[in-house]
Scaffold this active site. Sequence first.
Site, short mmCIF file in Angstrom:
data_model
loop_
_atom_site.label_atom_id
_atom_site.label_comp_id
_atom_site.label_asym_id
_atom_site.label_seq_id
_atom_site.Cartn_x
_atom_site.Cartn_y
_atom_site.Cartn_z
CE LYS A 49 43.76 13.50 53.95
NZ LYS A 49 43.47 12.08 53.62
CG HIS A 62 37.70 7.56 55.15
ND1 HIS A 62 36.72 7.68 54.19
CD2 HIS A 62 38.72 8.35 54.76
CE1 HIS A 62 37.14 8.49 53.24
NE2 HIS A 62 38.35 8.93 53.56
#
Lengths: 424, 424
Positions: free
Chosen positions: B194, B321
């Site tokens: 991330k 996701h």
Amino acid sequence: MNSTTAPPDAGGRIRELIVTPIAFADPPLLNADGVHEPLALRCILQLVLEDGTVGLGETPGGSARLARLQRAAKILPGHNVFDTTALCAAVDETLLPDVPSAHERGWTTSAIEVACLDAQGKLTGRPVSDLLGGAVRDSVPFAGYLFYKWAEHPALDGRPAIDDPWGEALTPDGIVAQARRMQELYGFTSFKLKGGVFPPDEEIAAIEALREAFPGAPLRLDPNTAWTVETSAYVAKRLDGVLEYLEDPTATIAGMADLARISPLPLATNMCVIAWEHLKPAVRDNAIQVLLTDHHYWGGLRRTRELAAVCEAFDIGLSMHSNSHLGISLAAMTHVAAALPRLDHSCDTHYPWNSGSDIIEPGVLKLENGEVRVPTGPGLGVTLDTDALERMHRRYLDSGIRDRDDSGYMRRVHPDHRPGLPRW
Amino acid sequence: MNSTTAPPDAGGRIRELIVTPIAFADPPLLNADGVHEPLALRCILQLVLEDGTVGLGETPGGSARLARLQRAAKILPGHNVFDTTALCAAVDETLLPDVPSAHERGWTTSAIEVACLDAQGKLTGRPVSDLLGGAVRDSVPFAGYLFYKWAEHPALDGRPAIDDPWGEALTPDGIVAQARRMQELYGFTSFKLKGGVFPPDEEIAAIEALREAFPGAPLRLDPNTAWTVETSAYVAKRLDGVLEYLEDPTATIAGMADLARISPLPLATNMCVIAWEHLKPAVRDNAIQVLLTDHHYWGGLRRTRELAAVCEAFDIGLSMHSNSHLGISLAAMTHVAAALPRLDHSCDTHYPWNSGSDIIEPGVLKLENGEVRVPTGPGLGVTLDTDALERMHRRYLDSGIRDRDDSGYMRRVHPDHRPGLPRW
């Protein structure tokens, strides 16, 4: 297949797939290729599980498709009927080396998927529509499928004449009379004319006669790619505001895309977009505005829902194609059409042309008010009539007919009939 | 809904939907918006049928989504749980006047669909994957989800500190150490970082360090649209041959399409293509090469299969996701990923970050060798831990936190933190 989700003893283990070729009477229906022979061929699937549960399937006949089903049957035993995706992938893989066309392989996997879902429904006590997300409509609208036709089969080769109460239909008046009878018997409120038989102006006249006879009824015309792009554009302009869509006027995605740029009518197909690989070019070129799905070659009932989702995402209208079929196919068509969130047009069905033949026990499927109520019993909700199956299988064996040949039959009657399209 | 496919007494009648907001400990994970607060919010669904069967669901919390679920709960009683499509359409219709975003409505309908499928699986004795066509893989690969993070929560507002053994990770070395620990604990063989936290060159350095530490392991980077098209192009060129894809480097379909024309890396998204209406423009503009699906907002598990079919038809790669989640979501993700014919990349999961919290009884779901085995019990195959649910609901009530606010939390710690992207 590496899936072992369900333990082998949890139910659903496949013992064998029995594939039975059958033949049933078909009237002399005319199309761009020629004319329907006196017998239509289908294959009936019985997917037998270890516990005796039987899943039913029905698909077009013909020697190549029959052979593929028999080949697929060899790899199914021992696998679990709930592993539908993996089973169909394994069948597809088995056929791939010899059958390069994804569309052709689709006929085989689709038939097996439906038989799996029928068996799953029987095992779980739920109608197939429930396995597809549930029916969003209690009954499915079908269109009256009109054909130019001869009064009788000219070449019955010594077999007994079939009971054909429909008579001749070779003119606008004949087509309107056929439509009236269809409506009287089954209550259809929309109609499709199989065209590509006569010069376009004659078929335009038939559609105009239908419009006059049935004001407000959705109408469509399907010449099975008998026309050039130019002829198609001419017809589209003549019938603008009259047809809800024009089906397969001309061949190929490229041809349809050329036509779509100038056609005032939406274009529909079940001929140039018939496998997943055709969707991308068709969307890119805006070649079609309506897709006639057919669970018999798109991969089965779950795949038909997926195809409907593609159509939803890309603003393509949804309708449904039909070949000559009997009650197992009609049940499957009805279940999946009932489960589709959006069905933009009534479905096609040849069912009224089956001369009263069927391989299912009567009572469940009825064409009333132009609709078929969704069966509520487990699986497809229909029961195989084993006597009828035996009779129709015998008829297949005795007939000697192994492949559909509308064009060859026409040439036997009219030796000057030339195959090859476009014709106009 | 006009469906009456299953008679009311055939089983499956819904009595009520119980929606329970919960909170569980979340480490200080950094992202482009700010930083995860000490508590993550989820809603747990219990869809109770007349016969006592309970279907489970889990979805992100927050006051608006909670209110929508409670509103949806009012229209469900009396309907049949197998009528999933119709039920979800009815919920969607109920929300439509106040919730114009199809994506936002999707969170509600998706949660209900999963609970329906869990109940259906329990009623029919089949795992949810079987209701989706069967598992084509016995276990589903997940990626190690790496985060820049602080060692501790700076603002716990008097609540007890959570057990966070992960320590700080603010440098390439810190990220590599986190990845090693992830691999040691769970066996991950692919990793996602991330990003969007530090200037792009620092994140590039972290990816390069991962590449060196894990030769051959698929890597991806997700800055959550923190970059301009130009910055994204710079990163894409720097990391060409290093990443399998670049996820949401820049915002909007138009931005991604501009970038795609010059990016040597495939572009992935779970931010600009998040509802069915986005597929058409994304395909038309070739904006994405990989779609991260998420059953929590795409309409549920069956819709995820449909979405996968769209990706298949249009040559878009498929990944998955994840938001912060617990075991019900992990079970659902695993079932649907197992059923997808083609899964091109390992799935994302926040599961290792849940600090050992869960609302399901332990034992079924294990991250081993970077994979989760598909549960084989009926439905989702997991059992609600009612004590844990009560405890986490109490925590939610006591916390006073009602909405996620990564940005506000960051500003409490760093008042100079400016929201608004792109940042670089």
